[in-house]
Design a protein around this motif. Structure first.
Motif, PDB file in Angstrom:
ATOM      1  N   GLU A   3       0.825  -1.209   0.000  1.00 36.40           N
ATOM      2  CA  GLU A   3       0.000   0.000   0.000  1.00 36.40           C
ATOM      3  C   GLU A   3       0.859   1.258   0.000  1.00 36.40           C
ATOM      4  O   GLU A   3       0.603   2.195  -0.725  1.00 36.40           O
ATOM      5  CB  GLU A   3      -0.882   0.025   1.246  1.00 36.40           C
ATOM      6  CG  GLU A   3      -1.982  -0.995   1.204  1.00 36.40           C
ATOM      7  CD  GLU A   3      -2.770  -0.946   2.489  1.00 36.40           C
ATOM      8  OE1 GLU A   3      -3.552  -0.011   2.644  1.00 36.40           O
ATOM      9  OE2 GLU A   3      -2.565  -1.823   3.330  1.00 36.40           O
TER      10      GLU A   3
ATOM     11  N   LYS B 139      -4.997   8.973  10.097  1.00 35.54           N
ATOM     12  CA  LYS B 139      -3.961   8.296  10.884  1.00 35.54           C
ATOM     13  C   LYS B 139      -4.553   7.140  11.664  1.00 35.54           C
ATOM     14  O   LYS B 139      -3.967   6.064  11.739  1.00 35.54           O
ATOM     15  CB  LYS B 139      -3.279   9.290  11.826  1.00 35.54           C
ATOM     16  CG  LYS B 139      -2.258  10.161  11.093  1.00 35.54           C
ATOM     17  CD  LYS B 139      -1.548  11.101  12.032  1.00 35.54           C
ATOM     18  CE  LYS B 139      -0.561  11.958  11.245  1.00 35.54           C
ATOM     19  NZ  LYS B 139      -0.299  13.236  11.920  1.00 35.54           N
ATOM     20  N   SER B 140      -5.739   7.350  12.254  1.00 32.28           N
ATOM     21  CA  SER B 140      -6.301   6.260  13.047  1.00 32.28           C
ATOM     22  C   SER B 140      -6.760   5.120  12.136  1.00 32.28           C
ATOM     23  O   SER B 140      -6.841   3.983  12.562  1.00 32.28           O
ATOM     24  CB  SER B 140      -7.425   6.754  13.955  1.00 32.28           C
ATOM     25  OG  SER B 140      -8.539   7.116  13.182  1.00 32.28           O
ATOM     26  N   ALA B 141      -7.037   5.418  10.866  1.00 32.32           N
ATOM     27  CA  ALA B 141      -7.353   4.343   9.917  1.00 32.32           C
ATOM     28  C   ALA B 141      -6.067   3.783   9.292  1.00 32.32           C
ATOM     29  O   ALA B 141      -6.121   3.058   8.300  1.00 32.32           O
ATOM     30  CB  ALA B 141      -8.294   4.842   8.829  1.00 32.32           C
ATOM     31  N   GLU B 142      -4.939   4.152   9.887  1.00 34.71           N
ATOM     32  CA  GLU B 142      -3.626   3.650   9.480  1.00 34.71           C
ATOM     33  C   GLU B 142      -3.301   3.953   8.013  1.00 34.71           C
ATOM     34  O   GLU B 142      -2.796   3.109   7.290  1.00 34.71           O
ATOM     35  CB  GLU B 142      -3.503   2.146   9.787  1.00 34.71           C
ATOM     36  CG  GLU B 142      -3.372   1.916  11.286  1.00 34.71           C
ATOM     37  CD  GLU B 142      -3.734   0.500  11.714  1.00 34.71           C
ATOM     38  OE1 GLU B 142      -4.072  -0.312  10.848  1.00 34.71           O
ATOM     39  OE2 GLU B 142      -3.673   0.236  12.917  1.00 34.71           O
ATOM     40  N   VAL B 143      -3.622   5.182   7.613  1.00 40.48           N
ATOM     41  CA  VAL B 143      -3.218   5.646   6.289  1.00 40.48           C
ATOM     42  C   VAL B 143      -1.850   6.311   6.441  1.00 40.48           C
ATOM     43  O   VAL B 143      -1.694   7.216   7.261  1.00 40.48           O
ATOM     44  CB  VAL B 143      -4.237   6.664   5.728  1.00 40.48           C
ATOM     45  CG1 VAL B 143      -3.722   7.291   4.443  1.00 40.48           C
ATOM     46  CG2 VAL B 143      -5.570   5.984   5.488  1.00 40.48           C
ATOM     47  N   THR B 144      -0.898   5.826   5.659  1.00 37.73           N
ATOM     48  CA  THR B 144       0.439   6.423   5.729  1.00 37.73           C
ATOM     49  C   THR B 144       0.431   7.790   5.037  1.00 37.73           C
ATOM     50  O   THR B 144      -0.406   8.044   4.174  1.00 37.73           O
ATOM     51  CB  THR B 144       1.450   5.505   5.012  1.00 37.73           C
ATOM     52  OG1 THR B 144       0.930   5.194   3.726  1.00 37.73           O
ATOM     53  CG2 THR B 144       1.674   4.228   5.796  1.00 37.73           C
ATOM     54  N   ALA B 146      -0.577  10.675   5.912  1.00 40.03           N
ATOM     55  CA  ALA B 146      -1.967  11.157   5.963  1.00 40.03           C
ATOM     56  C   ALA B 146      -2.118  12.567   5.387  1.00 40.03           C
ATOM     57  O   ALA B 146      -3.027  12.820   4.594  1.00 40.03           O
ATOM     58  CB  ALA B 146      -2.468  11.119   7.403  1.00 40.03           C
ATOM     59  N   ARG B 164      -9.199   2.293   3.335  1.00 43.54           N
ATOM     60  CA  ARG B 164      -8.914   2.927   4.638  1.00 43.54           C
ATOM     61  C   ARG B 164      -9.505   4.329   4.685  1.00 43.54           C
ATOM     62  O   ARG B 164      -9.973   4.785   5.734  1.00 43.54           O
ATOM     63  CB  ARG B 164      -7.411   2.974   4.875  1.00 43.54           C
ATOM     64  CG  ARG B 164      -6.832   1.615   5.205  1.00 43.54           C
ATOM     65  CD  ARG B 164      -5.320   1.594   5.113  1.00 43.54           C
ATOM     66  NE  ARG B 164      -4.834   0.238   5.236  1.00 43.54           N
ATOM     67  CZ  ARG B 164      -4.693  -0.389   6.397  1.00 43.54           C
ATOM     68  NH1 ARG B 164      -4.974   0.238   7.514  1.00 43.54           N
ATOM     69  NH2 ARG B 164      -4.271  -1.638   6.430  1.00 43.54           N
ATOM     70  N   ALA B 194      -4.779  -6.842   6.710  1.00 43.02           N
ATOM     71  CA  ALA B 194      -4.441  -5.601   7.417  1.00 43.02           C
ATOM     72  C   ALA B 194      -5.659  -4.692   7.532  1.00 43.02           C
ATOM     73  O   ALA B 194      -5.907  -4.082   8.575  1.00 43.02           O
ATOM     74  CB  ALA B 194      -3.302  -4.888   6.697  1.00 43.02           C
ATOM     75  N   THR B 198      -7.603  -3.322  10.888  1.00 46.93           N
ATOM     76  CA  THR B 198      -7.877  -1.909  11.182  1.00 46.93           C
ATOM     77  C   THR B 198      -9.347  -1.711  11.522  1.00 46.93           C
ATOM     78  O   THR B 198      -9.683  -1.036  12.495  1.00 46.93           O
ATOM     79  CB  THR B 198      -7.523  -1.037   9.962  1.00 46.93           C
ATOM     80  OG1 THR B 198      -6.182  -1.309   9.593  1.00 46.93           O
ATOM     81  CG2 THR B 198      -7.662   0.434  10.286  1.00 46.93           C
ATOM     82  N   LYS B 201     -10.035  -2.965  14.937  1.00 43.92           N
ATOM     83  CA  LYS B 201      -9.443  -2.071  15.932  1.00 43.92           C
ATOM     84  C   LYS B 201     -10.328  -0.840  16.145  1.00 43.92           C
ATOM     85  O   LYS B 201     -10.624  -0.464  17.276  1.00 43.92           O
ATOM     86  CB  LYS B 201      -8.049  -1.634  15.454  1.00 43.92           C
ATOM     87  CG  LYS B 201      -7.289  -0.761  16.440  1.00 43.92           C
ATOM     88  CD  LYS B 201      -6.159   0.013  15.767  1.00 43.92           C
ATOM     89  CE  LYS B 201      -6.705   1.283  15.168  1.00 43.92           C
ATOM     90  NZ  LYS B 201      -5.721   2.295  14.818  1.00 43.92           N
TER      91      LYS B 201
END
Lengths: 337, 564
Positions: A3, B139-144, B146, B164, B194, B198, B201
């Protein structure tokens, strides 16, 4: 992390608008060159201008002198380059009929055409898009059926007949609008416009309306089919599920997507109307360039016709470029590919 | 006792058909969901799973209506809600996660705009505050990265990232409930794992309940506290996940479980009903195929690929050494009579291999692809080309677009062989009917148009079309990934059947390791254009040597079968 990598692969987002425009301009120049060859061929190769200009009782010596004075004794490629060189310098020759530079003649008439055409396009967009969105959203309601019928009729009526009808109703029966000619003009930046004063505007209304009817019908149909297509897309349902206001759903999510084809078609239509509104301009005796073209064809005023064709091409190229730029602004998938 | 967050009682939904009659889509469905819990709704496509999800959000189309029962959110029945009242709870109290993240986001609006408009519509945050919150949500959805993502457009991001972002939109207003409609179906297994983690979580942290709609029992096993099994609009069975999966009470649930391929062991056949009758037509069809598909050459090398690389030019990247390397030094052999599996995630290059073999992409210089000992690059003449296309056939992924919609099934099967002059027009008619029987469809199906068939039936027609050429090798590109699990089981059974009867040679491309395990003798694992591992399917898929293969296997959602 597949990703994360993907994000970097698409990191070249700065493939900029400037690049895009330069690339398109480059292509446009090639297109213009091709067009200039075609027009040149049409003008100098297919018929013999010396014979036309010299008349029947000219001697051979007369002809040769005439040919020499116009550079027609030169080999073809040299003649083409001379022709091209003059055009690049803005010299499109002199009208046989008016005895004035062709370019000045065309630019003098251009504002009259522009004001009618732009007014018609604006009305077409302002009326057509809302009507189209309405009928796309409310397919089963009665107004939709009326709109649908109206667009079919409006699209099918011959332009000249519709113009005569307008004159009959508004100028002859109701006597509210003038039937022909251009009214008083107001000078803005040294150019005379009649849309900017009340009396002049009365003269613009009928010719503009005559052009606008077909445009409204076309824009309505485009907006309607776009709406019907876009409303069924997943992202529209998802946008509804987000709980955003309906005005935003329509004004942003829907409109942005349906504008893409509308921009393309409007661009093409704009060019056609500016260059070839000859019927409307003739019926309403509107002194625009369409009427100039028709008059010049009648009187075999070839320098005007040739200059007209080349300028029309140039205009189409520029309008297309602008349409493509708007297209790229509207659709990021084009911008970033 | 507090009322459950969501209580669906005896819900019935009907669709109005074109002729004014109603077709019942859901009848008598009930479901209870407590706060902070995750419940799964499983079933085949067409079972009505999504309809229930849309009914909870008031997003059903104009032609659907609720004919009975109630949907209570915190004790309030929402089935009679107006569009305005639904709009007030959508996004705020109920979030929605859509099946395909690539189509859920508007392609012409930026990620930031789509996220921020949801925030502004459903919370009190505005302007810079909404923007800061958007970054926080991503960020909380784990997006790099962001912050940067806000300026991007959906097509610039991968499916996993888009999903995400959809999560971030769904949780923006901290809803009580999320309807997640097949949230990972469009994603690769490693990404799927993954993304699901998420989602779980987020649900736990924010005490959000989830209705998870899926066809994948593995996803249910990984995610859900309870599960409801839906079949043709009716609730077949419901209960705690472990009980429904471990000891299903109902026949349909048992069939559904039996149809799921596992990577852990290979079965001769799936335990589903096959409809092969030994008719004269079917026997004639099989005899026709057998006489042409040269059997008895087992073990001989049929296709030999050496040093296959493919670089796609990066657009606008002229002058740079860049470009996207889709394949990098791939080499393998396919032997007559075997089934070779090629597995990998999307972007691994597995489909590009197929396209190179079929001549649809030009490989980089230095590659050699030889068919029956002859390099296909040399086979340029018309006769060679025709012979090659007869020998190499393809079964496609999407059974909906791979048939010509304007030809009936029979013509679809035979137009290629008629055009090549392999059979006459008169013979073709009977042959098409025979072949339909070979693939388990009735003879009468020949006269029907493609749209009259289900996905599974269309794929059978696609198989018949490939077989009609009596090819030496069939390239199968994800032939079952668009199909339901029970239909997949039927198709895999059919292919196994044909494989055994006719001694077919198959190259079987799939992202699904379990399917590959069921079908293949040998397997190649691809990653980013390179071959990571190659070997006997049983060994590679049970005792992989490479870390990547192990990761892939570990990412697969699994169901603990009692007998496994």
């Amino acid at each position: 992390m597949a990703e994360a990598d993907h994000g970097h692969r698409c990191g070249r987002t700065d493939e900029t608008m400037t690049n895009f425009i330069l690339r398109r301009l480059g292509q446009s120049i090639i297109l213009l060159l091709i067009m200039s060859v075609l027009v040149f061929a049409g003008m100098y190769v297919i018929s013999d201008p010396v014979a036309v200009m010299a008349g029947e009782d000219a001697t051979e010596a007369d002809r040769q002198a005439l040919a020499r004075s116009f550079g027609l004794d030169q080999p073809l490629p040299i003649q083409y380059l001379t022709f091209l060189g003059k055009i690049v310098q803005g010299d499109f020759g002199t009208s046989f009929v008016y005895g004035r530079p062709v370019l000045a003649l065309i630019f003098e008439r251009l504002p009259a055409t522009l004001e009618v055409v732009f007014l018609a396009i604006l009305v077409g967009l302002a009326v057509g898009i809302p009507l189209g969105i309405y009928s796309g959203l409310n397919r089963k309601k009665a107004p939709t059926k009326v709109i649908s019928f109206g667009t079919t009729v409006g699209y099918s009526i011959p332009n000249f007949w519709q113009a005569l009808l307008f004159i009959l109703v508004f100028a002859v029966w109701l006597r509210v609008l003038p039937a022909s000619g251009r009214g008083p003009t107001t000078e803005i930046f040294g150019v005379g416009w009649s849309v900017f004063n009340a009396e002049g505007l009365r003269y613009v209304i009928l010719p503009a309306a005559n052009l606008a009817v077909a445009l409204i019908c076309m824009q309505t149909r485009l907006a309607r089919s776009g709406t019907q297509e876009v409303m069924y897309q997943d992202y529209m349902m998802f946008a509804r599920a987000k709980g955003i206001a309906r005005s935003r759903l329509i004004g942003r999510h829907l409109l942005r997507n349906i504008l893409i084809p509308i921009v393309t078609i409007t661009g093409l239509e704009l060019g056609t109307l500016i260059a070839f509104s000859t019927v409307t301009e003739t019926v309403f005796s509107w002194p625009g360039i369409g009427k100039l073209l028709l008059d010049s064809i009648y009187r075999s005023d070839r320098p005007v016709v040739v200059a007209y064709m080349i300028l029309a091409t140039l205009m189409f190229v520029l309008i297309n470029l602008v349409a493509d730029i708007i297209y790229a602004i509207l659709d990021p998938r084009i911008r970033y590919s | 006792m507090m009322a459950p967050l969501l209580a669906i009682e005896d819900l019935s939904i009907a669709y109005q058909l074109g002729d004014g009659r109603d077709a019942e889509a859901i009848s008598g469905f009930s479901l209870h969901l407590e706060r902070g819990r995750i419940v799964g709704i499983v079933g085949q496509s067409g079972a009505g799973k999504s309809t229930i999800g849309k009914a909870i959000l008031g997003l059903m189309g104009d032609n659907a209506r609720i004919t009975g029962g109630t949907i209570a959110l915190d004790g309030t029945d929402i089935t009679r809600f107006s569009e305005a009242r639904f709009a007030a709870i959508r996004g705020k109290r109920i979030g929605y996660i859509y099946q395909n993240p690539m189509t859920a986001l508007n392609p012409v609006l930026s990620i930031g705009e789509q996220l921020i408009e949801a925030i502004e519509a459903n919370t009190t945050r505005r302007g810079g505050d909404a923007r800061a919150y958007a970054v926080e949500l991503l960020k909380s959805a784990e997006v790099t990265h962001a912050e940067e993502r806000l300026a991007k457009y959906p097509h610039q991001l991968s499916g996993g990232l888009c999903q995400r972002i959809v999560f971030a939109i769904a949780i923006a207003a901290q809803p009580d409930l999320i309807i997640a409609d097949e949230p990972t179906t469009a994603l690769d297994v490693t990404v799927q794992k993954a993304v699901l983690a998420t989602l779980k979580k987020l649900a736990r942290e924010k005490q959000i309940s989830i209705v998870l709609i899926t066809h994948d029992m593995g996803v249910v096993a990984q995610m859900c506290d309870g599960v409801s099994v839906l079949w043709r609009g009716r609730l077949v069975e419901h209960g705690p996940t472990a009980q429904v999966i471990g000891a299903p009470r109902e026949r349909y649930t048992r069939d559904l479980m039996a149809a799921i391929p596992t990577v852990d062991h290979k079965r001769a056949r799936f335990d589903v009903l096959d409809s092969f009758e030994d008719t004269p037509g079917r026997r004639r069809g099989i005899a026709f195929l057998k006489s042409g598909i040269a059997a008895g050459r087992d073990g001989q090398s049929l296709l030999s690929i050496r040093n296959l690389s493919k670089t796609f030019d990066a657009q606008g990247g002229r002058g740079t050494s860049g470009g996207f390397r889709a394949l990098d030094g791939v080499a393998f052999e396919v032997f007559a009579g075997e089934t070779l599996g090629i597995v990998g995630e999307s972007g691994s290059g597995k489909s590009t291999i197929g396209r190179a073999i079929l001549g649809l992409v030009e490989p980089d210089a230095g590659a050699s692809i030889a068919f029956q000992g002859r390099p296909i690059a040399e086979m340029r003449g018309r006769r060679d080309r025709v012979a090659l296309s007869r020998s190499l056939q393809c079964i496609f992924q999407d059974p909906y677009s791979s048939l010509n919609p304007r030809m009936n099934a029979g013509t679809n099967i035979t137009y290629g062989i008629v055009a090549q002059g392999l059979v006459s027009r008169a013979e073709a008619k009977v042959l098409a009917q025979d072949l339909l029987e070979v693939v388990g469809l009735p003879r009468a199906a020949a006269g029907k148009m493609p749209h009259a068939f289900s996905g599974g039936e269309r794929q059978r027609i696609g198989i018949a079309r490939a077989l009609a050429f009596r090819p030496e090798l069939i390239f199968c590109d994800e032939p079952t990934s668009a199909l339901d699990v029970t239909v997949q089981a039927e198709i895999l059974n059919l292919m196994k059947e044909l494989q055994e009867t006719l001694g077919l040679t198959l190259v079987f491309v799939s992202h699904d390791l379990a399917v590959v395990r069921q079908m293949c003798d040998r397997v190649i694992v691809m990653r980013a254009g390179r071959m990571v591992e190659e070997g006997n399917a049983d060994e590679v898929l049970t005792a992989p040597r490479e870390t990547y293969t192990r990761d892939l296997l570990a990412a697969m959602p699994r169901i603990a079968f009692e007998d496994a």
